[in-house]
Motif scaffolding. Structure first.
Motif, PDB file in Angstrom:
ATOM      1  N   SER A  13       0.822  -1.209   0.000  1.00  0.00           N
ATOM      2  CA  SER A  13       0.000   0.000   0.000  1.00  0.00           C
ATOM      3  C   SER A  13       0.858   1.262   0.000  1.00  0.00           C
ATOM      4  N   SER A  14       2.143   1.144   0.343  1.00  0.00           N
ATOM      5  CA  SER A  14       3.032   2.305   0.322  1.00  0.00           C
ATOM      6  C   SER A  14       3.764   2.438  -1.011  1.00  0.00           C
ATOM      7  N   SER A  15       3.518   1.516  -1.943  1.00  0.00           N
ATOM      8  CA  SER A  15       4.159   1.554  -3.250  1.00  0.00           C
ATOM      9  C   SER A  15       3.675   2.766  -4.043  1.00  0.00           C
ATOM     10  N   PRO A  16       4.560   3.366  -4.856  1.00  0.00           N
ATOM     11  CA  PRO A  16       4.136   4.514  -5.668  1.00  0.00           C
ATOM     12  C   PRO A  16       3.072   4.145  -6.704  1.00  0.00           C
ATOM     13  N   THR A  17       2.963   2.866  -7.060  1.00  0.00           N
ATOM     14  CA  THR A  17       1.973   2.448  -8.060  1.00  0.00           C
ATOM     15  C   THR A  17       0.644   2.058  -7.443  1.00  0.00           C
ATOM     16  N   SER A  18       0.519   2.140  -6.133  1.00  0.00           N
ATOM     17  CA  SER A  18      -0.721   1.766  -5.465  1.00  0.00           C
ATOM     18  C   SER A  18      -1.143   2.859  -4.501  1.00  0.00           C
ATOM     19  N   ARG A  19      -2.373   3.342  -4.683  1.00  0.00           N
ATOM     20  CA  ARG A  19      -2.865   4.409  -3.806  1.00  0.00           C
ATOM     21  C   ARG A  19      -3.908   3.906  -2.824  1.00  0.00           C
ATOM     22  N   THR A  20      -4.327   2.643  -2.969  1.00  0.00           N
ATOM     23  CA  THR A  20      -5.380   2.137  -2.090  1.00  0.00           C
ATOM     24  C   THR A  20      -4.964   0.813  -1.476  1.00  0.00           C
ATOM     25  N   ALA A  21      -5.508   0.539  -0.295  1.00  0.00           N
ATOM     26  CA  ALA A  21      -5.246  -0.733   0.361  1.00  0.00           C
ATOM     27  C   ALA A  21      -6.063  -1.813  -0.344  1.00  0.00           C
ATOM     28  N   SER A  22      -5.575  -3.028  -0.277  1.00  0.00           N
ATOM     29  CA  SER A  22      -6.246  -4.154  -0.912  1.00  0.00           C
ATOM     30  C   SER A  22      -6.007  -5.390  -0.072  1.00  0.00           C
ATOM     31  N   PRO A  23      -6.903  -6.373  -0.139  1.00  0.00           N
ATOM     32  CA  PRO A  23      -6.637  -7.626   0.573  1.00  0.00           C
ATOM     33  C   PRO A  23      -5.438  -8.370  -0.009  1.00  0.00           C
ATOM     34  N   PHE A  24      -4.998  -7.976  -1.198  1.00  0.00           N
ATOM     35  CA  PHE A  24      -3.880  -8.642  -1.859  1.00  0.00           C
ATOM     36  C   PHE A  24      -2.547  -7.924  -1.659  1.00  0.00           C
ATOM     37  N   THR A  25      -2.534  -6.846  -0.879  1.00  0.00           N
ATOM     38  CA  THR A  25      -1.320  -6.075  -0.662  1.00  0.00           C
ATOM     39  C   THR A  25      -0.202  -6.984  -0.154  1.00  0.00           C
ATOM     40  N   ASN A  26       0.988  -6.838  -0.743  1.00  0.00           N
ATOM     41  CA  ASN A  26       2.195  -7.605  -0.404  1.00  0.00           C
ATOM     42  C   ASN A  26       2.082  -9.099  -0.723  1.00  0.00           C
ATOM     43  N   CYS A  27       1.180  -9.467  -1.598  1.00  0.00           N
ATOM     44  CA  CYS A  27       0.996 -10.880  -1.959  1.00  0.00           C
ATOM     45  C   CYS A  27       1.432 -11.125  -3.393  1.00  0.00           C
ATOM     46  N   GLN A  28       1.761 -12.359  -3.667  1.00  0.00           N
ATOM     47  CA  GLN A  28       1.940 -12.798  -5.032  1.00  0.00           C
ATOM     48  C   GLN A  28       0.650 -13.509  -5.427  1.00  0.00           C
ATOM     49  N   LEU A  29       0.090 -13.119  -6.563  1.00  0.00           N
ATOM     50  CA  LEU A  29      -1.134 -13.735  -7.040  1.00  0.00           C
ATOM     51  C   LEU A  29      -0.798 -14.694  -8.165  1.00  0.00           C
ATOM     52  N   LEU A  30      -1.220 -15.924  -8.021  1.00  0.00           N
ATOM     53  CA  LEU A  30      -0.998 -16.941  -9.048  1.00  0.00           C
ATOM     54  C   LEU A  30      -2.285 -17.096  -9.837  1.00  0.00           C
ATOM     55  N   PHE A  31      -2.213 -16.840 -11.120  1.00  0.00           N
ATOM     56  CA  PHE A  31      -3.347 -17.032 -12.012  1.00  0.00           C
ATOM     57  C   PHE A  31      -3.078 -18.277 -12.843  1.00  0.00           C
ATOM     58  N   LEU A  32      -3.963 -19.239 -12.732  1.00  0.00           N
ATOM     59  CA  LEU A  32      -3.874 -20.457 -13.535  1.00  0.00           C
ATOM     60  C   LEU A  32      -4.960 -20.395 -14.595  1.00  0.00           C
ATOM     61  N   ARG A  33      -4.569 -20.600 -15.845  1.00  0.00           N
ATOM     62  CA  ARG A  33      -5.555 -20.572 -16.923  1.00  0.00           C
ATOM     63  C   ARG A  33      -6.426 -21.819 -16.869  1.00  0.00           C
ATOM     64  N   MET A  34      -7.721 -21.623 -16.895  1.00  0.00           N
ATOM     65  CA  MET A  34      -8.657 -22.747 -16.885  1.00  0.00           C
ATOM     66  C   MET A  34      -8.396 -23.671 -18.067  1.00  0.00           C
ATOM     67  N   GLU A  35      -8.028 -23.083 -19.205  1.00  0.00           N
ATOM     68  CA  GLU A  35      -7.779 -23.884 -20.408  1.00  0.00           C
ATOM     69  C   GLU A  35      -6.603 -24.845 -20.235  1.00  0.00           C
ATOM     70  N   ASP A  36      -5.747 -24.577 -19.254  1.00  0.00           N
ATOM     71  CA  ASP A  36      -4.571 -25.406 -19.012  1.00  0.00           C
ATOM     72  C   ASP A  36      -4.713 -26.237 -17.742  1.00  0.00           C
ATOM     73  N   SER A  37      -5.936 -26.480 -17.309  1.00  0.00           N
ATOM     74  CA  SER A  37      -6.144 -27.188 -16.041  1.00  0.00           C
ATOM     75  C   SER A  37      -5.537 -28.587 -16.047  1.00  0.00           C
ATOM     76  N   ASP A  38      -5.426 -29.205 -17.208  1.00  0.00           N
ATOM     77  CA  ASP A  38      -4.792 -30.528 -17.273  1.00  0.00           C
ATOM     78  C   ASP A  38      -3.307 -30.469 -16.911  1.00  0.00           C
ATOM     79  N   ASN A  39      -2.723 -29.287 -16.975  1.00  0.00           N
ATOM     80  CA  ASN A  39      -1.290 -29.123 -16.711  1.00  0.00           C
ATOM     81  C   ASN A  39      -1.007 -28.474 -15.351  1.00  0.00           C
TER      82      ASN A  39
END
Length: 102
Positions: A13-39
């Motif tokens: 939340s103190s980053s220059p690219t972020s002006r608002t707090a978020s539940p994801f602050t300081n987290c790494q978000l992993l996005f898995l493509r549904m199309e690749d669920s077999d992998n």
């Protein structure tokens, strides 16, 4: 995506690219493509070699009663109003959504 997944570093939340707090602050978000669920097992094993992955039958096969709901979520397309609520001020997340939803 990197062969079916993307990792975004959500800024603090103190980053220059972020002006608002978020539940994801300081987290790494992993996005898995549904199309690749077999992998997904391979993807997760490569990202975390000590992780033990025990694949299970598909959700719709395990519980046919929720199959309609599962497919609705799997095929859901975010609206233009919903995207900013997830992305916030994160430039990387915004770019990911633009690329992935082309």
């Amino acid at each position: 995506t990197n062969g079916g997944y993307s990792i975004l570093n959500y800024p603090s939340s103190s980053s220059p690219t972020s002006r608002t707090a978020s539940p994801f602050t300081n987290c790494q978000l992993l996005f898995l493509r549904m199309e690749d669920s077999d992998n997904w097992s391979n993807i997760l094993s490569n990202l975390s070699p000590n992780l033990v992955v025990n694949p299970s039958p598909a959700r719709a096969d395990r519980c046919p009663a929720i199959a309609t709901h599962y497919h609705a979520i799997k095929n859901y397309k975010l609206t233009e109003e919903e995207k900013p609520l997830i992305v916030g001020d994160n430039v990387d997340a915004a770019e990911y959504f633009e690329v992935y939803t082309m």
